[in-house]
Design an enzyme around this catalytic site. Structure first.
Site, PDB file in Angstrom:
ATOM      1  N   GLY A 108       0.808  -1.217   0.000  1.00 15.85           N
ATOM      2  CA  GLY A 108       0.000   0.000   0.000  1.00 15.85           C
ATOM      3  C   GLY A 108       0.842   1.268   0.000  1.00 15.85           C
ATOM      4  N   GLU A 111       1.661   1.804  -3.471  1.00 19.32           N
ATOM      5  CA  GLU A 111       0.401   2.172  -4.152  1.00 19.32           C
ATOM      6  C   GLU A 111       0.039   3.632  -3.850  1.00 19.32           C
ATOM      7  OE1 GLU A 111      -1.336  -1.459  -2.386  1.00 19.32           O
ATOM      8  OE2 GLU A 111      -2.291  -1.722  -4.340  1.00 19.32           O
ATOM      9  N   GLU A 131       2.694  -8.273  -1.239  1.00 22.23           N
ATOM     10  CA  GLU A 131       1.419  -8.883  -0.824  1.00 22.23           C
ATOM     11  C   GLU A 131       1.381 -10.388  -1.060  1.00 22.23           C
ATOM     12  OE1 GLU A 131       1.671  -5.967  -2.419  1.00 22.23           O
ATOM     13  OE2 GLU A 131       0.181  -4.550  -1.658  1.00 22.23           O
TER      14      GLU A 131
HETATM   15  N1  CAA Z   1       1.578  -3.505   8.942  1.00 19.76           N
HETATM   16  C1  CAA Z   1       1.662  -3.465  10.289  1.00 19.76           C
HETATM   17  N2  CAA Z   1       2.809  -3.325  10.950  1.00 19.76           N
HETATM   18  C2  CAA Z   1       3.949  -3.228  10.227  1.00 19.76           C
HETATM   19  C3  CAA Z   1       3.934  -3.265   8.832  1.00 19.76           C
HETATM   20  C4  CAA Z   1       2.678  -3.413   8.174  1.00 19.76           C
HETATM   21  N3  CAA Z   1       2.562  -3.410   6.840  1.00 19.76           N
HETATM   22  N4  CAA Z   1       5.206  -3.165   8.390  1.00 19.76           N
HETATM   23  C5  CAA Z   1       5.979  -3.040   9.489  1.00 19.76           C
HETATM   24  N5  CAA Z   1       5.221  -3.091  10.594  1.00 19.76           N
HETATM   25  C6  CAA Z   1       5.671  -3.014  11.981  1.00 19.76           C
HETATM   26  C7  CAA Z   1       6.285  -4.320  12.441  1.00 19.76           C
HETATM   27  O1  CAA Z   1       5.279  -5.248  12.811  1.00 19.76           O
HETATM   28  C8  CAA Z   1       7.130  -3.865  13.583  1.00 19.76           C
HETATM   29  O2  CAA Z   1       6.300  -3.660  14.695  1.00 19.76           O
HETATM   30  P1  CAA Z   1       6.658  -4.327  16.133  1.00 19.76           P
HETATM   31  O3  CAA Z   1       7.919  -3.594  16.547  1.00 19.76           O
HETATM   32  O4  CAA Z   1       5.464  -3.994  16.977  1.00 19.76           O
HETATM   33  O5  CAA Z   1       6.878  -5.764  15.897  1.00 19.76           O
HETATM   34  C9  CAA Z   1       7.621  -2.498  13.126  1.00 19.76           C
HETATM   35  O6  CAA Z   1       6.719  -2.081  12.115  1.00 19.76           O
HETATM   36  C10 CAA Z   1       9.026  -2.525  12.544  1.00 19.76           C
HETATM   37  O7  CAA Z   1       9.057  -3.497  11.526  1.00 19.76           O
HETATM   38  P2  CAA Z   1      10.152  -4.665  11.435  1.00 19.76           P
HETATM   39  O8  CAA Z   1      10.609  -5.045  12.801  1.00 19.76           O
HETATM   40  O9  CAA Z   1       9.590  -5.761  10.581  1.00 19.76           O
HETATM   41  O10 CAA Z   1      11.335  -3.876  10.695  1.00 19.76           O
HETATM   42  P3  CAA Z   1      12.449  -4.481   9.732  1.00 19.76           P
HETATM   43  O11 CAA Z   1      13.406  -3.373   9.485  1.00 19.76           O
HETATM   44  O12 CAA Z   1      12.966  -5.765  10.254  1.00 19.76           O
HETATM   45  O13 CAA Z   1      11.678  -4.820   8.359  1.00 19.76           O
HETATM   46  C11 CAA Z   1      10.159  -4.388   6.537  1.00 19.76           C
HETATM   47  C12 CAA Z   1      11.120  -3.795   7.592  1.00 19.76           C
HETATM   48  C13 CAA Z   1      10.964  -5.214   5.513  1.00 19.76           C
HETATM   49  C14 CAA Z   1       9.479  -3.243   5.836  1.00 19.76           C
HETATM   50  C15 CAA Z   1       9.127  -5.319   7.246  1.00 19.76           C
HETATM   51  O14 CAA Z   1       8.543  -4.592   8.326  1.00 19.76           O
HETATM   52  C16 CAA Z   1       8.013  -5.785   6.367  1.00 19.76           C
HETATM   53  O15 CAA Z   1       8.201  -6.693   5.559  1.00 19.76           O
HETATM   54  N6  CAA Z   1       6.790  -5.200   6.508  1.00 19.76           N
HETATM   55  C17 CAA Z   1       5.604  -5.648   5.830  1.00 19.76           C
HETATM   56  C18 CAA Z   1       5.624  -5.244   4.375  1.00 19.76           C
HETATM   57  C19 CAA Z   1       4.395  -5.752   3.650  1.00 19.76           C
HETATM   58  O16 CAA Z   1       4.162  -6.953   3.555  1.00 19.76           O
HETATM   59  N7  CAA Z   1       3.555  -4.836   3.103  1.00 19.76           N
HETATM   60  C20 CAA Z   1       2.333  -5.173   2.419  1.00 19.76           C
HETATM   61  C21 CAA Z   1       1.154  -5.061   3.349  1.00 19.76           C
HETATM   62  S1  CAA Z   1      -0.359  -5.657   2.630  1.00 19.76           S
HETATM   63  C22 CAA Z   1      -0.922  -4.390   1.640  1.00 19.76           C
HETATM   64  O17 CAA Z   1      -0.318  -3.337   1.543  1.00 19.76           O
HETATM   65  C23 CAA Z   1      -2.212  -4.705   0.933  1.00 19.76           C
HETATM   66  C24 CAA Z   1      -2.795  -3.638   0.074  1.00 19.76           C
HETATM   67  O18 CAA Z   1      -2.358  -3.398  -1.026  1.00 19.76           O
HETATM   68  C25 CAA Z   1      -3.989  -2.931   0.502  1.00 19.76           C
END
Ligand code: CAA
Length: 257
Positions: A108, A111, A131
């Site tokens: 997102g 996006e 995703e």
């Molecule tokens: N939603 C909720 N929380 C998130 C998040 C997300 N998309 N991305 C990061 N966070 C949170 C983590 O849970 C973490 O919180 P806690 O400390 O409470 O555990 C905090 O942010 C820091 O994140 P990381 O510890 O994971 O940090 P990192 O440096 O190790 O990794 C990252 C960074 C690679 C961006 C990793 O956080 C990640 O992969 N995030 C998710 C990315 C993702 O999958 N995005 C797609 C979401 S779905 C979507 O977007 C659908 C749509 O089109 C509508």
């Protein structure tokens, strides 16, 4: 209105919206979206503002929709209430939006950046559509906007594999307009927005509308649409001022009329 999950500032005739959930890497929660759309409505009504920068932090523009909020999503309620429809209000904002992206712009977040009119990327920016790794697909326009921006091969690869792109690749394939040093990103983005805001707002809005139309219609229809907008701008005082100033070799004083 007082905002918590975004910050809204005015920098001359430009606005700056900063996504402000640093601990969650600016994950796009429903509350954040509500504040973002509220801030954009405020800007839409504010005659002094001509363009807006949307940015995040140095570490993350936004790491996607909020996974913690989505994990228990009820599909019936999501369909009934059209859970993601609020994002259409961002895409429908009529004044220019410049995305200033540093760090992660994932799912997102990518996006949202693509809903803006163009993206300036810091050298540490990373774009991706992870995703698929969560068992879902992009849901706020990613499958449609990415292909229009970078073409089928890269869009398919990114969406099917979740691979991320660095800023250099993103610039090479046209996802971003320019790369700026991370420390300079915000100042440069605000300067760009201020330059846009220094022009006639009706002309700027017409330009945004006409270019945006290209993704939604045929070439012949798009050219007809452009021509009507072109003619209509000759009804503005700013067209008279802009051309008179050119001929008189002086700076124009646009009044957005
Ligand atoms: N939603 C909720 N929380 C998130 C998040 C997300 N998309 N991305 C990061 N966070 C949170 C983590 O849970 C973490 O919180 P806690 O400390 O409470 O555990 C905090 O942010 C820091 O994140 P990381 O510890 O994971 O940090 P990192 O440096 O190790 O990794 C990252 C960074 C690679 C961006 C990793 O956080 C990640 O992969 N995030 C998710 C990315 C993702 O999958 N995005 C797609 C979401 S779905 C979507 O977007 C659908 C749509 O089109 C509508």
């Amino acid at each position: 209105m007082a905002y918590e999950q975004v910050r809204l500032e005015r920098r001359g005739r430009a606005a700056l919206i900063t996504l402000n959930r640093p601990k969650a890497l600016n994950a796009l929660s429903a509350d954040l979206l509500a504040e973002l759309t509220e801030a954009l409505d405020e800007i839409a009504e504010d005659e002094r503002i001509g363009a807006t920068v949307i940015t995040g932090s140095e570490r993350a523009f936004a790491a996607g929709a909020d996974i913690k909020e989505m994990v228990e999503l009820d599909p019936v309620a999501a369909y009934r209430d059209d859970f993601l429809s609020g994002w259409e209000r961002v895409a429908a904002h009529r004044k220019p939006l410049v995305a200033a992206v540093a760090g992660y712009a994932l799912g997102g977040g990518c996006e949202l950046a693509m809903m803006c009119d163009f993206i300036l990327a810091a050298d540490n920016a990373r774009f991706g559509m992870p995703e698929i790794t969560l068992g879902i697909i992009p849901g706020i326009g990613g499958t449609q906007r990415l292909i229009r921006s970078v073409g089928k091969a890269k869009a398919m690869e990114m969406i099917l594999t979740g691979r991320t792109m660095d800023a250099v690749e993103a610039e090479r394939c046209g996802l971003v307009s320019r790369i700026v040093e991370a420390a300079e990103l915000l100042d440069e983005a605000v300067r760009v927005a201020q330059r846009i805001a220094s022009f006639s707002l009706p002309a700027v809005m017409a330009a945004k509308e006409a270019v945006g139309r290209a993704n939604e219609t045929t070439l012949a229809e798009g050219i007809r649409f452009e021509r009507r907008l072109f003619y209509s701008l000759f009804a503005t005082l700013d067209q008279k001022e802009g051309m008179a100033a050119f001929l008189e070799k002086r700076e124009p004083q646009f009044r957005n009329r």
